[in-house]
Design a protein around this motif. Structure first.
Motif, PDB file in Angstrom:
ATOM      1  N   LYS A  91       0.835  -1.212   0.000  1.00 30.17           N
ATOM      2  CA  LYS A  91       0.000   0.000   0.000  1.00 30.17           C
ATOM      3  C   LYS A  91       0.868   1.259   0.000  1.00 30.17           C
ATOM      4  CE  LYS A  91      -3.619  -2.379   2.617  1.00 30.17           C
ATOM      5  NZ  LYS A  91      -4.259  -2.536   3.928  1.00 30.17           N
ATOM      6  N   THR A 126      -0.345  -6.918  15.997  1.00 23.29           N
ATOM      7  CA  THR A 126      -1.650  -6.493  15.469  1.00 23.29           C
ATOM      8  C   THR A 126      -2.752  -7.421  15.976  1.00 23.29           C
ATOM      9  OG1 THR A 126      -0.587  -5.661  13.474  1.00 23.29           O
ATOM     10  CG2 THR A 126      -2.962  -6.016  13.363  1.00 23.29           C
ATOM     11  N   GLY A 169      -4.383 -15.609   6.667  1.00 24.69           N
ATOM     12  CA  GLY A 169      -3.342 -14.605   6.446  1.00 24.69           C
ATOM     13  C   GLY A 169      -2.447 -14.431   7.661  1.00 24.69           C
ATOM     14  N   GLY A 170      -1.518 -13.485   7.528  1.00 18.91           N
ATOM     15  CA  GLY A 170      -0.542 -13.267   8.590  1.00 18.91           C
ATOM     16  C   GLY A 170      -1.205 -12.870   9.898  1.00 18.91           C
ATOM     17  N   VAL A 171      -2.045 -11.834   9.873  1.00 22.28           N
ATOM     18  CA  VAL A 171      -2.689 -11.346  11.100  1.00 22.28           C
ATOM     19  C   VAL A 171      -3.785 -12.320  11.544  1.00 22.28           C
ATOM     20  CG1 VAL A 171      -4.092  -9.501  12.090  1.00 22.28           C
ATOM     21  CG2 VAL A 171      -2.182  -8.939  10.562  1.00 22.28           C
ATOM     22  N   SER A 187     -10.447 -17.180   2.258  1.00 24.94           N
ATOM     23  CA  SER A 187     -10.850 -16.737   0.931  1.00 24.94           C
ATOM     24  C   SER A 187     -11.021 -17.893  -0.049  1.00 24.94           C
ATOM     25  CB  SER A 187      -9.799 -15.781   0.371  1.00 24.94           C
ATOM     26  OG  SER A 187      -8.561 -16.460   0.269  1.00 24.94           O
ATOM     27  N   ARG A 188     -10.461 -19.067   0.259  1.00 30.45           N
ATOM     28  CA  ARG A 188     -10.491 -20.180  -0.692  1.00 30.45           C
ATOM     29  C   ARG A 188     -10.612 -21.510   0.049  1.00 30.45           C
ATOM     30  NH1 ARG A 188      -5.626 -18.218  -4.360  1.00 30.45           N
ATOM     31  NH2 ARG A 188      -5.650 -16.106  -3.543  1.00 30.45           N
ATOM     32  N   ALA A 230      -9.848  -9.307   9.680  1.00 30.48           N
ATOM     33  CA  ALA A 230      -8.531  -9.025   9.096  1.00 30.48           C
ATOM     34  C   ALA A 230      -8.624  -8.978   7.576  1.00 30.48           C
ATOM     35  CB  ALA A 230      -7.520 -10.084   9.533  1.00 30.48           C
ATOM     36  N   VAL A 248      -8.977  -4.675  11.496  1.00 26.31           N
ATOM     37  CA  VAL A 248      -7.655  -4.094  11.252  1.00 26.31           C
ATOM     38  C   VAL A 248      -7.517  -3.696   9.791  1.00 26.31           C
ATOM     39  CG1 VAL A 248      -6.553  -5.296  13.174  1.00 26.31           C
ATOM     40  CG2 VAL A 248      -6.552  -6.368  10.906  1.00 26.31           C
ATOM     41  N   ASN A 253      -8.802  -0.904  14.643  1.00 28.55           N
ATOM     42  CA  ASN A 253      -7.691  -0.888  15.603  1.00 28.55           C
ATOM     43  C   ASN A 253      -6.375  -0.823  14.835  1.00 28.55           C
ATOM     44  OD1 ASN A 253      -7.468  -1.102  18.616  1.00 28.55           O
ATOM     45  ND2 ASN A 253      -5.858  -2.527  18.009  1.00 28.55           N
ATOM     46  N   VAL A 303      -2.105  -0.948  15.071  1.00 35.69           N
ATOM     47  CA  VAL A 303      -1.053  -1.539  15.898  1.00 35.69           C
ATOM     48  C   VAL A 303      -0.121  -0.468  16.472  1.00 35.69           C
ATOM     49  CG1 VAL A 303       0.540  -1.912  13.958  1.00 35.69           C
ATOM     50  CG2 VAL A 303       0.647  -3.422  15.953  1.00 35.69           C
ATOM     51  N   GLY A 333      -3.035 -15.500  -1.773  1.00 38.30           N
ATOM     52  CA  GLY A 333      -3.098 -16.955  -1.632  1.00 38.30           C
ATOM     53  C   GLY A 333      -1.990 -17.509  -0.750  1.00 38.30           C
ATOM     54  N   LYS A 341       3.940 -15.484   5.685  1.00 38.25           N
ATOM     55  CA  LYS A 341       4.547 -14.249   5.160  1.00 38.25           C
ATOM     56  C   LYS A 341       5.610 -14.540   4.112  1.00 38.25           C
ATOM     57  CE  LYS A 341       2.322 -11.154   7.178  1.00 38.25           C
ATOM     58  NZ  LYS A 341       1.425 -10.461   6.256  1.00 38.25           N
TER      59      LYS A 341
HETATM   60  N1  LIG Z   1      -4.593  -1.902  11.575  1.00 38.05           N
HETATM   61  C1  LIG Z   1      -3.344  -2.312  11.701  1.00 38.05           C
HETATM   62  O1  LIG Z   1      -2.611  -1.861  12.580  1.00 38.05           O
HETATM   63  C2  LIG Z   1      -2.836  -3.361  10.763  1.00 38.05           C
HETATM   64  C3  LIG Z   1      -1.638  -4.023  11.019  1.00 38.05           C
HETATM   65  C4  LIG Z   1      -1.251  -5.055  10.165  1.00 38.05           C
HETATM   66  C5  LIG Z   1      -2.058  -5.388   9.071  1.00 38.05           C
HETATM   67  N2  LIG Z   1      -3.173  -4.659   8.831  1.00 38.05           N
HETATM   68  C6  LIG Z   1      -4.053  -4.975   7.701  1.00 38.05           C
HETATM   69  O2  LIG Z   1      -4.679  -6.214   7.998  1.00 38.05           O
HETATM   70  C7  LIG Z   1      -4.988  -6.870   6.785  1.00 38.05           C
HETATM   71  C8  LIG Z   1      -4.443  -8.289   6.841  1.00 38.05           C
HETATM   72  O3  LIG Z   1      -3.029  -8.264   6.921  1.00 38.05           O
HETATM   73  P1  LIG Z   1      -2.208  -9.614   6.758  1.00 38.05           P
HETATM   74  O4  LIG Z   1      -0.803  -9.310   7.023  1.00 38.05           O
HETATM   75  O5  LIG Z   1      -2.888 -10.698   7.498  1.00 38.05           O
HETATM   76  O6  LIG Z   1      -2.419  -9.882   5.180  1.00 38.05           O
HETATM   77  P2  LIG Z   1      -2.414 -11.277   4.431  1.00 38.05           P
HETATM   78  O7  LIG Z   1      -1.367 -12.159   5.035  1.00 38.05           O
HETATM   79  O8  LIG Z   1      -2.376 -10.958   2.993  1.00 38.05           O
HETATM   80  O9  LIG Z   1      -3.805 -11.926   4.810  1.00 38.05           O
HETATM   81  C9  LIG Z   1      -5.042 -11.445   4.362  1.00 38.05           C
HETATM   82  C10 LIG Z   1      -5.909 -12.666   4.227  1.00 38.05           C
HETATM   83  O10 LIG Z   1      -7.257 -12.282   3.992  1.00 38.05           O
HETATM   84  C11 LIG Z   1      -7.772 -13.137   2.992  1.00 38.05           C
HETATM   85  N3  LIG Z   1      -8.981 -12.569   2.406  1.00 38.05           N
HETATM   86  C12 LIG Z   1      -9.089 -11.583   1.484  1.00 38.05           C
HETATM   87  N4  LIG Z   1     -10.389 -11.354   1.196  1.00 38.05           N
HETATM   88  C13 LIG Z   1     -11.103 -12.242   1.957  1.00 38.05           C
HETATM   89  C14 LIG Z   1     -12.479 -12.520   2.108  1.00 38.05           C
HETATM   90  N5  LIG Z   1     -13.412 -11.849   1.419  1.00 38.05           N
HETATM   91  N6  LIG Z   1     -12.867 -13.501   2.962  1.00 38.05           N
HETATM   92  C15 LIG Z   1     -11.939 -14.192   3.678  1.00 38.05           C
HETATM   93  N7  LIG Z   1     -10.622 -13.979   3.580  1.00 38.05           N
HETATM   94  C16 LIG Z   1     -10.205 -13.004   2.729  1.00 38.05           C
HETATM   95  C17 LIG Z   1      -6.613 -13.270   2.031  1.00 38.05           C
HETATM   96  O11 LIG Z   1      -6.791 -14.332   1.121  1.00 38.05           O
HETATM   97  P3  LIG Z   1      -6.140 -14.260  -0.375  1.00 38.05           P
HETATM   98  O12 LIG Z   1      -4.680 -14.125  -0.182  1.00 38.05           O
HETATM   99  O13 LIG Z   1      -6.553 -15.551  -0.964  1.00 38.05           O
HETATM  100  O14 LIG Z   1      -6.763 -13.060  -1.024  1.00 38.05           O
HETATM  101  C18 LIG Z   1      -5.498 -13.539   3.034  1.00 38.05           C
HETATM  102  O15 LIG Z   1      -5.479 -14.898   3.445  1.00 38.05           O
HETATM  103  C19 LIG Z   1      -4.387  -6.024   5.663  1.00 38.05           C
HETATM  104  O16 LIG Z   1      -5.407  -5.195   5.144  1.00 38.05           O
HETATM  105  C20 LIG Z   1      -3.341  -5.185   6.383  1.00 38.05           C
HETATM  106  O17 LIG Z   1      -3.067  -3.973   5.722  1.00 38.05           O
HETATM  107  C21 LIG Z   1      -3.580  -3.673   9.653  1.00 38.05           C
END
Ligand SMILES: NC(=O)c1ccc[n+]([C@@H]2O[C@H](COP(=O)([O-])OP(=O)(O)OC[C@H]3O[C@@H](n4cnc5c(N)ncnc54)[C@H](OP(=O)(O)O)[C@@H]3O)[C@@H](O)[C@H]2O)c1
Length: 300
Positions: free
Chosen positions: A45, A131, A154-156, A176-177, A208, A227, A246, A248, A291, A295
């Motif tokens: 981003k 997070t 995903g990671g979070v 998501s899948r 997340a 998040v 929220n 982090v 997918g 990380k």
């Molecule tokens: N607020 C904060 O302080 C903070 C801190 C860290 C992260 N974040 C945000 O939190 C989000 C997640 O971060 P992350 O590191 O976990 O990312 P990530 O590892 O890419 O995980 C996101 C997960 O969400 C899945 N997903 C997407 N659309 C979906 C849906 N409609 N239904 C179910 N699952 C879905 C993705 O699947 P696919 O890969 O198959 O699309 C992926 O498994 C991001 O938007 C990130 O920017 C915010």
């Protein structure tokens, strides 16, 4: 030292490897030889044109996670050369970040790396772990409440599933899948769904993934913490007793506690793919493709 930096906003091709002087640690700072970092959605981003997450100046080194080895530490800081450490280290206005071979970091921000995993694996913990931990605390779960975690593969989300399950909470995971359902069951989810339509209704939601199309996932009076950056729709806010974003914050003590949970076998850290710093462009392409089960890690 080598760094991976963006020289403009754009696609993965704006990421290039640069030579830069190693940082000089200031008062209270440790010099850390960075062994590994990660790619998180925030890095993508920050890179793209039109981003609200503008960098201070170009070239800008991105990256939020660091796992490394202390080279020098201030006297009395509790750290010594050779210590294995982790920290959350967001990009700074001066253009420095985590994707660089050395970093000067306030010693008080360092936490011990988990001893049971290598440093590239440990690099997946700080941002995603903090997070998940902080958003779960904000949800303030009570015994017997049902929790839905979205983006659970995903990671979070994966961290949230593990932390909640370790605390005895019944977790339903939304992924998501379909092929990710077994992975989240392995993390401790009681059940897994790849369609929100079949998931049910929940007392609490840890979002997340920005999944708001089904307000009825949340029971009337339930609580939601997201998040994601997405706006929480009015239909969700009307049902909820709490529906909040929220963000982090670094917390050395909680990071230390999360590191201990890894060593206690309560959190499994997941590396989806490993790339050397020189392949930062390909690493970004991999991270953006999605997918992932874990990380994308960058080694220095
Ligand atoms: N607020 C904060 O302080 C903070 C801190 C860290 C992260 N974040 C945000 O939190 C989000 C997640 O971060 P992350 O590191 O976990 O990312 P990530 O590892 O890419 O995980 C996101 C997960 O969400 C899945 N997903 C997407 N659309 C979906 C849906 N409609 N239904 C179910 N699952 C879905 C993705 O699947 P696919 O890969 O198959 O699309 C992926 O498994 C991001 O938007 C990130 O920017 C915010």
């Amino acid at each position: 030292m080598k760094t991976a930096a963006i020289t403009a906003y754009g696609g993965p091709e704006v990421l290039t490897v640069h030579d830069a002087p190693a940082p000089e640690p200031g008062p209270g700072e440790a010099l850390v030889a960075v062994v590994a970092s990660t790619i998180n959605p925030v890095d993508v981003k920050t890179r793209i044109p039109g981003t609200p997450q503008r960098v201070g100046r170009f070239p800008a080194v991105l990256g939020w996670d660091i796992a490394g080895i202390v080279v020098t530490a201030p006297a009395g800081s509790g750290w010594a050369p050779g210590d294995r450490v982790i920290t959350m280290h967001p990009p700074a206005p001066d253009g420095s970040g985590s994707w660089q071979q050395y970093a000067a970091i306030p010693a008080e921000r360092l936490a011990p790396a988990p001893e049971s995993v290598d440093l590239p694996t440990a690099a997946t913990l700080p941002l995603a772990g903090l997070t998940a931990d902080q958003a779960l605390r904000r949800l303030d779960l009570h015994a017997g409440e049902r929790l839905l975690v979205t983006g659970a593969a995903g990671g979070v989300g994966g961290m949230a599933v593990q932390l909640a399950a370790a605390a005895g909470i019944e977790v339903t995971a939304l992924v998501s899948r379909p092929e990710h359902e077994s992975a989240v069951l392995d993390l401790g989810a009681a059940s897994a769904h790849s369609s929100p339509a079949t998931a049910g209704e929940f007392d609490t939601i840890f979002d997340a993934a920005g999944v708001f199309d089904y307000p009825r996932l949340l029971r009337e009076g339930g609580r939601l913490v997201t998040v994601s950056d997405d706006t929480i729709p009015a239909a969700v806010e009307q049902r909820a007793s709490m529906a909040v974003h929220n963000y982090v914050q670094h917390d050395r003590q909680r990071l230390r506690a999360l590191s201990a949970l890894v060593d206690a076998g309560k959190i499994t850290l997941r590396v989806a793919d490993l790339y050397p710093l020189a392949d930062i462009e390909q690493a970004h392409r991999r991270a953006e493709a999605g997918g992932l089960l874990g990380k994308v890690v960058i080694t220095m």
